[in-house]
Design a protein around this motif. Structure first.
Motif, PDB file in Angstrom:
ATOM      1  N   GLN A 278       0.952  -1.255   0.055  1.00  0.00           N
ATOM      2  CA  GLN A 278       0.102  -0.060   0.049  1.00  0.00           C
ATOM      3  C   GLN A 278       0.785   1.244   0.057  1.00  0.00           C
ATOM      4  OE1 GLN A 278      -2.457  -0.818   3.331  1.00  0.00           O
ATOM      5  NE2 GLN A 278      -4.087  -1.518   2.108  1.00  0.00           N
ATOM      6  N   ARG A 279       1.938   1.075   0.624  1.00  0.00           N
ATOM      7  CA  ARG A 279       2.950   2.427   0.643  1.00  0.00           C
ATOM      8  C   ARG A 279       3.922   2.538  -0.366  1.00  0.00           C
ATOM      9  NH1 ARG A 279       4.554   1.626   6.383  1.00  0.00           N
ATOM     10  NH2 ARG A 279       2.564   0.748   7.433  1.00  0.00           N
ATOM     11  N   SER A 280       4.112   1.381  -1.275  1.00  0.00           N
ATOM     12  CA  SER A 280       5.035   1.369  -2.034  1.00  0.00           C
ATOM     13  C   SER A 280       4.899   2.286  -3.154  1.00  0.00           C
ATOM     14  CB  SER A 280       5.293   0.170  -2.688  1.00  0.00           C
ATOM     15  OG  SER A 280       6.079  -0.052  -3.764  1.00  0.00           O
ATOM     16  N   GLN A 281       5.789   2.937  -3.714  1.00  0.00           N
ATOM     17  CA  GLN A 281       5.802   3.898  -4.901  1.00  0.00           C
ATOM     18  C   GLN A 281       5.795   3.475  -6.178  1.00  0.00           C
ATOM     19  OE1 GLN A 281       4.945   7.131  -4.640  1.00  0.00           O
ATOM     20  NE2 GLN A 281       4.888   6.984  -2.324  1.00  0.00           N
ATOM     21  N   ALA A 282       6.360   2.138  -5.861  1.00  0.00           N
ATOM     22  CA  ALA A 282       6.469   1.275  -7.343  1.00  0.00           C
ATOM     23  C   ALA A 282       5.091   0.993  -8.146  1.00  0.00           C
ATOM     24  CB  ALA A 282       7.080  -0.094  -7.222  1.00  0.00           C
ATOM     25  N   SER A 283       4.976   0.859  -9.357  1.00  0.00           N
ATOM     26  CA  SER A 283       3.934   0.558 -10.131  1.00  0.00           C
ATOM     27  C   SER A 283       3.340  -0.635  -9.862  1.00  0.00           C
ATOM     28  CB  SER A 283       4.245   0.673 -11.450  1.00  0.00           C
ATOM     29  OG  SER A 283       4.900  -0.356 -12.059  1.00  0.00           O
ATOM     30  N   THR A 284       2.068  -0.931 -10.114  1.00  0.00           N
ATOM     31  CA  THR A 284       1.527  -2.303  -9.890  1.00  0.00           C
ATOM     32  C   THR A 284       2.455  -3.381 -10.589  1.00  0.00           C
ATOM     33  OG1 THR A 284      -0.580  -1.275  -9.574  1.00  0.00           O
ATOM     34  CG2 THR A 284      -0.425  -3.692 -10.234  1.00  0.00           C
ATOM     35  N   ALA A 285       2.754  -3.245 -11.703  1.00  0.00           N
ATOM     36  CA  ALA A 285       3.275  -4.212 -12.449  1.00  0.00           C
ATOM     37  C   ALA A 285       4.711  -4.505 -11.887  1.00  0.00           C
ATOM     38  CB  ALA A 285       3.558  -3.623 -14.025  1.00  0.00           C
TER      39      ALA A 285
ATOM     40  N   SER B 116       4.191  -6.681  -8.663  1.00  0.00           N
ATOM     41  CA  SER B 116       3.782  -7.866  -9.142  1.00  0.00           C
ATOM     42  C   SER B 116       4.887  -8.723  -9.560  1.00  0.00           C
ATOM     43  CB  SER B 116       2.498  -7.963 -10.038  1.00  0.00           C
ATOM     44  OG  SER B 116       3.051  -7.499 -11.519  1.00  0.00           O
ATOM     45  N   ARG B 117       5.777  -8.382 -10.588  1.00  0.00           N
ATOM     46  CA  ARG B 117       7.092  -8.970 -10.923  1.00  0.00           C
ATOM     47  C   ARG B 117       7.954  -9.329  -9.511  1.00  0.00           C
ATOM     48  NH1 ARG B 117       6.693  -5.811 -15.570  1.00  0.00           N
ATOM     49  NH2 ARG B 117       8.008  -4.192 -14.435  1.00  0.00           N
ATOM     50  N   GLU B 118       8.102  -8.273  -8.862  1.00  0.00           N
ATOM     51  CA  GLU B 118       9.224  -8.435  -7.523  1.00  0.00           C
ATOM     52  C   GLU B 118       8.536  -9.477  -6.639  1.00  0.00           C
ATOM     53  OE1 GLU B 118      10.197  -5.604  -3.874  1.00  0.00           O
ATOM     54  OE2 GLU B 118      10.080  -4.605  -5.856  1.00  0.00           O
ATOM     55  N   LEU B 119       7.353  -9.491  -6.201  1.00  0.00           N
ATOM     56  CA  LEU B 119       6.617 -10.214  -5.364  1.00  0.00           C
ATOM     57  C   LEU B 119       6.306 -11.707  -6.094  1.00  0.00           C
ATOM     58  CD1 LEU B 119       4.583  -7.666  -3.380  1.00  0.00           C
ATOM     59  CD2 LEU B 119       6.813  -8.567  -2.744  1.00  0.00           C
ATOM     60  N   GLY B 120       6.291 -11.677  -7.181  1.00  0.00           N
ATOM     61  CA  GLY B 120       5.807 -13.269  -8.089  1.00  0.00           C
ATOM     62  C   GLY B 120       4.379 -13.077  -7.545  1.00  0.00           C
TER      63      GLY B 120
ATOM     64  N   LYS C  25      -5.855  -5.102  -5.695  1.00  0.00           N
ATOM     65  CA  LYS C  25      -6.689  -5.315  -4.628  1.00  0.00           C
ATOM     66  C   LYS C  25      -6.145  -4.783  -3.517  1.00  0.00           C
ATOM     67  CE  LYS C  25      -9.325  -9.130  -6.518  1.00  0.00           C
ATOM     68  NZ  LYS C  25      -9.566 -10.795  -6.345  1.00  0.00           N
ATOM     69  N   SER C  26      -5.002  -5.256  -3.010  1.00  0.00           N
ATOM     70  CA  SER C  26      -4.335  -4.990  -1.842  1.00  0.00           C
ATOM     71  C   SER C  26      -4.205  -3.442  -1.502  1.00  0.00           C
ATOM     72  CB  SER C  26      -2.903  -5.454  -1.695  1.00  0.00           C
ATOM     73  OG  SER C  26      -3.158  -7.034  -1.806  1.00  0.00           O
ATOM     74  N   ARG C  27      -3.990  -2.822  -2.710  1.00  0.00           N
ATOM     75  CA  ARG C  27      -3.713  -1.132  -2.485  1.00  0.00           C
ATOM     76  C   ARG C  27      -5.190  -0.568  -2.365  1.00  0.00           C
ATOM     77  NH1 ARG C  27       0.761   0.292  -7.030  1.00  0.00           N
ATOM     78  NH2 ARG C  27       2.446  -0.055  -5.863  1.00  0.00           N
ATOM     79  N   LYS C  28      -6.064  -1.196  -2.696  1.00  0.00           N
ATOM     80  CA  LYS C  28      -7.651  -0.575  -2.345  1.00  0.00           C
ATOM     81  C   LYS C  28      -8.073  -0.839  -1.130  1.00  0.00           C
ATOM     82  CE  LYS C  28      -9.163  -1.108  -7.272  1.00  0.00           C
ATOM     83  NZ  LYS C  28     -10.017  -1.656  -8.157  1.00  0.00           N
ATOM     84  N   ARG C  29      -7.446  -1.704  -0.424  1.00  0.00           N
ATOM     85  CA  ARG C  29      -8.103  -2.251   0.998  1.00  0.00           C
ATOM     86  C   ARG C  29      -7.783  -1.056   2.174  1.00  0.00           C
ATOM     87  NH1 ARG C  29      -5.956  -7.827   0.387  1.00  0.00           N
ATOM     88  NH2 ARG C  29      -7.670  -8.824  -0.577  1.00  0.00           N
ATOM     89  N   ALA C  30      -8.708  -0.735   2.974  1.00  0.00           N
ATOM     90  CA  ALA C  30      -8.398   0.178   3.989  1.00  0.00           C
ATOM     91  C   ALA C  30      -7.461  -0.115   5.175  1.00  0.00           C
ATOM     92  CB  ALA C  30      -9.784   0.760   4.513  1.00  0.00           C
ATOM     93  N   THR C  31      -7.243  -1.318   5.166  1.00  0.00           N
ATOM     94  CA  THR C  31      -6.408  -1.822   6.300  1.00  0.00           C
ATOM     95  C   THR C  31      -5.627  -3.155   5.693  1.00  0.00           C
ATOM     96  OG1 THR C  31      -6.306  -3.190   8.573  1.00  0.00           O
ATOM     97  CG2 THR C  31      -8.180  -3.540   7.222  1.00  0.00           C
ATOM     98  N   VAL C  32      -4.490  -3.436   6.516  1.00  0.00           N
ATOM     99  CA  VAL C  32      -3.875  -4.590   6.027  1.00  0.00           C
ATOM    100  C   VAL C  32      -4.210  -5.750   6.881  1.00  0.00           C
ATOM    101  CG1 VAL C  32      -1.786  -3.143   5.076  1.00  0.00           C
ATOM    102  CG2 VAL C  32      -2.168  -3.847   7.440  1.00  0.00           C
TER     103      VAL C  32
END
Length: 72
Positions: free
Chosen positions: A2-9, A12-16, A24-31
């Protein structure tokens, strides 16, 4: 995520993981993890009355539950 400045793409590549998961994770209000499944679990195999009968028989019958099942 949620706090990352990296793009979604990039994330997703970094985390696999799938980009949709990142979005979806970025849209959530809580972790916090949210509960899944029914709020009030219930038996799908027996009706309420049948379940009450089985519970009553198990309470008053000394044999193991498998033996009670055969008796019922």
């Amino acid at each position: 995520m949620q706090r990352s400045q990296a793009s979604t793409a990039e994330l997703s590549r970094e985390l696999g993981i799938n980009p949709k998961t990142v979005a979806k994770s970025r849209k959530r209000a809580t972790v916090d993890d949210t509960r899944t499944g029914p709020k009030e679990p219930r038996s799908t195999a027996l009706g309420a009355q049948d379940e009450a009968i089985v519970v009553a028989v198990r309470r008053h019958t000394p044999p193991a539950p498998d033996d009670c099942r055969h008796a019922l």
